[in-house]
Design a protein around this motif. Structure first.
Motif, PDB file in Angstrom:
ATOM      1  N   VAL A  11       8.535  -0.015  11.441  1.00 44.60           N
ATOM      2  CA  VAL A  11       7.928   0.973  10.539  1.00 44.60           C
ATOM      3  C   VAL A  11       8.999   1.750   9.786  1.00 44.60           C
ATOM      4  CG1 VAL A  11       6.613   3.134  10.483  1.00 44.60           C
ATOM      5  CG2 VAL A  11       5.769   1.203  11.820  1.00 44.60           C
ATOM      6  N   GLN A  15       9.515   1.873   5.758  1.00 50.07           N
ATOM      7  CA  GLN A  15       9.395   3.120   4.998  1.00 50.07           C
ATOM      8  C   GLN A  15      10.665   3.457   4.228  1.00 50.07           C
ATOM      9  OE1 GLN A  15       8.199   5.694   8.240  1.00 50.07           O
ATOM     10  NE2 GLN A  15       6.062   5.630   7.611  1.00 50.07           N
ATOM     11  N   GLN A  63       3.253  -6.578   5.378  1.00 53.41           N
ATOM     12  CA  GLN A  63       2.391  -5.636   4.663  1.00 53.41           C
ATOM     13  C   GLN A  63       1.064  -5.461   5.400  1.00 53.41           C
ATOM     14  OE1 GLN A  63       3.377  -4.106   1.469  1.00 53.41           O
ATOM     15  NE2 GLN A  63       1.788  -2.767   2.301  1.00 53.41           N
ATOM     16  N   LEU A  66       1.637  -3.376   8.638  1.00 54.63           N
ATOM     17  CA  LEU A  66       2.249  -2.050   8.573  1.00 54.63           C
ATOM     18  C   LEU A  66       1.291  -0.912   8.877  1.00 54.63           C
ATOM     19  CD1 LEU A  66       4.737  -0.305   7.995  1.00 54.63           C
ATOM     20  CD2 LEU A  66       4.112  -0.357   5.572  1.00 54.63           C
ATOM     21  N   ARG A  67       0.117  -0.893   8.247  1.00 54.51           N
ATOM     22  CA  ARG A  67      -0.768   0.261   8.380  1.00 54.51           C
ATOM     23  C   ARG A  67      -1.151   0.518   9.840  1.00 54.51           C
ATOM     24  NH1 ARG A  67      -3.430   3.276   4.913  1.00 54.51           N
ATOM     25  NH2 ARG A  67      -2.971   1.850   3.191  1.00 54.51           N
ATOM     26  N   ASP A  68      -1.524  -0.549  10.555  1.00 59.27           N
ATOM     27  CA  ASP A  68      -1.881  -0.370  11.962  1.00 59.27           C
ATOM     28  C   ASP A  68      -0.681   0.106  12.771  1.00 59.27           C
ATOM     29  OD1 ASP A  68      -4.493  -1.079  11.580  1.00 59.27           O
ATOM     30  OD2 ASP A  68      -4.218  -3.175  12.136  1.00 59.27           O
ATOM     31  N   VAL A  70       1.836   1.984  11.654  1.00 60.24           N
ATOM     32  CA  VAL A  70       2.052   3.397  11.331  1.00 60.24           C
ATOM     33  C   VAL A  70       1.146   4.275  12.194  1.00 60.24           C
ATOM     34  CG1 VAL A  70       1.699   5.149   9.545  1.00 60.24           C
ATOM     35  CG2 VAL A  70       2.898   3.023   8.986  1.00 60.24           C
ATOM     36  N   GLU A  71      -0.137   3.907  12.271  1.00 61.30           N
ATOM     37  CA  GLU A  71      -1.079   4.687  13.076  1.00 61.30           C
ATOM     38  C   GLU A  71      -0.707   4.648  14.552  1.00 61.30           C
ATOM     39  OE1 GLU A  71      -4.927   3.151  12.193  1.00 61.30           O
ATOM     40  OE2 GLU A  71      -4.921   3.874  10.111  1.00 61.30           O
ATOM     41  N   SER A 150       4.254   8.180  -1.483  1.00 64.30           N
ATOM     42  CA  SER A 150       3.521   6.967  -1.137  1.00 64.30           C
ATOM     43  C   SER A 150       2.250   7.329  -0.405  1.00 64.30           C
ATOM     44  CB  SER A 150       4.381   6.030  -0.271  1.00 64.30           C
ATOM     45  OG  SER A 150       4.414   6.485   1.069  1.00 64.30           O
ATOM     46  N   THR A 151       1.317   6.365  -0.349  1.00 61.10           N
ATOM     47  CA  THR A 151       0.040   6.597   0.322  1.00 61.10           C
ATOM     48  C   THR A 151       0.208   6.653   1.836  1.00 61.10           C
ATOM     49  OG1 THR A 151      -0.376   4.210   0.308  1.00 61.10           O
ATOM     50  CG2 THR A 151      -1.281   5.503  -1.523  1.00 61.10           C
ATOM     51  N   GLU A 152       1.377   6.269   2.338  1.00 63.70           N
ATOM     52  CA  GLU A 152       1.613   6.308   3.776  1.00 63.70           C
ATOM     53  C   GLU A 152       2.054   7.690   4.239  1.00 63.70           C
ATOM     54  OE1 GLU A 152       4.403   3.192   4.086  1.00 63.70           O
ATOM     55  OE2 GLU A 152       2.934   1.676   3.536  1.00 63.70           O
ATOM     56  N   THR A 274       4.118   9.052  11.164  1.00 63.93           N
ATOM     57  CA  THR A 274       4.858   8.463  12.288  1.00 63.93           C
ATOM     58  C   THR A 274       5.993   9.353  12.767  1.00 63.93           C
ATOM     59  OG1 THR A 274       6.249   7.298  10.693  1.00 63.93           O
ATOM     60  CG2 THR A 274       4.369   6.094  11.584  1.00 63.93           C
TER      61      THR A 274
END
Length: 316
Positions: A11, A15, A63, A66-68, A70-71, A150-152, A274
């Motif tokens: 992650v 980022q 890609q 990544l989202r999972d 990050v959470e 960014s949206t993250e 994160t």
């Protein structure tokens, strides 16, 4: 293989878009970062990044992954922080990047009261008007008026930042007071260079709006320099009320075009979900939130004296 460590490293590389910067922020060697990512790729069975000498970018698998991740990392860090801090109390260092205009004159009291409540949290404060991505800058959060990079990233509004045009009474007696926004073109102007709207200025009056592009005799990224410039009777400047409020209330500066309202921005805490310091960061942001109502004190005093309208117009 410590899967959580490897996922956190993945992650951080994603980022920062840099193995070297991820290593610096995690305080491990670049070879350890490379090894952890390789172990994760072997486990997944596919490359997570496309690498070149200049660019690190996510593969399609990375890609999707990544989202999972990050959470997962954010939640894990939060749980571990709460477990440790429930036993010993919150400790460690919190790194914050903050705008100069907010810090000078308003922030020291907040820092003192926060550290009185949490004496084992050490604060490292980086002060500048630069736009930063908190992850790439290696800070836990950035206090800024700019949209998240960014949206993250998470962006939590703290309070509105109003802006007014103002000048000294001496300057206005010598050069006249503009009756409409377009008359500002006849005056020496000092403007801040870092607003998201750049050179575009929109004035709202009676349900109508006027949008203008203005050039400045003094264009700077320092709102405090603009205030000093105005105090030298040099011209009309646009300042956030958190910087100009006290001088306006003392009569040293006067609001120009008070019936023509500029849009406002939010000063927000921008941070990564994160963050390794998620619990300490939440305590810090909650402390800031409790310190300010929807109307910060410098605006409330001006509204009470009829120098500002109570309503807000937000930037689109």
């Amino acid at each position: 293989m410590d899967r959580l460590e490897n996922i956190e490293t993945f992650v951080r590389v994603a980022q920062t878009q840099s193995f070297a910067e991820a290593a610096r922020q995690l305080r491990i060697s670049k070879s350890v970062v490379t090894s952890r990512v390789k172990q994760l790729e072997d486990h997944v069975g596919a490359p997570l990044f496309h690498r070149s000498t200049r660019v690190v970018r996510l593969s399609d698998v990375g890609q999707a992954f990544l989202r999972d991740c990050v959470e997962l990392v954010g939640r894990a860090n939060d749980i571990l922080d709460q477990m440790r801090d429930a036993k010993d109390g919150p400790t460690g260092t919190l790194r914050v990047h903050a705008l100069t205009g907010f810090v000078l004159g308003h922030f020291a009291t907040l820092l003192r009261t926060f550290q009185s409540s949490f004496p084992d949290i050490h604060l490292e404060l980086i002060v500048s008007d630069a736009v930063v991505d908190p992850v790439k800058a290696g800070v836990d959060c950035a206090l800024q008026i700019f949209p998240a990079a960014s949206t993250e990233l998470v962006s939590r509004p703290l309070f509105p930042v109003r802006r007014v045009f103002c000048a000294t009474p001496d300057y206005l007696r010598a050069h006249g007071r503009p009756a409409s926004p377009r008359e500002l073109h006849k005056h020496t102007l000092g403007l801040y260079s870092g607003y998201p709207t750049r050179d575009r200025w929109t004035f709202h009056h009676g349900g109508e709006q006027v949008t203008m592009y203005m050039s400045a005799a003094l264009l700077t990224n320092s709102v405090h320099l603009l205030r000093e410039y105005a105090m030298e009777h040099a011209g009309i400047v646009c300042l956030p009320t958190l910087v100009a409020g006290e001088a306006i209330l003392r009569g040293e500066l006067e609001v120009v075009l008070p019936a023509h309202q500029l849009s406002s921005f939010s000063l927000s805490a921008v941070y990564a979900g994160t963050s390794r310091n998620a619990f300490k960061l939440r305590l810090f942001i909650e402390h800031l939130t409790h310190a300010f109502s929807k109307v910060p004190p410098w605006d409330a005093a001006m509204i009470e004296r009829g120098l500002l309208p109570p309503s807000l117009i937000w930037d689109a």
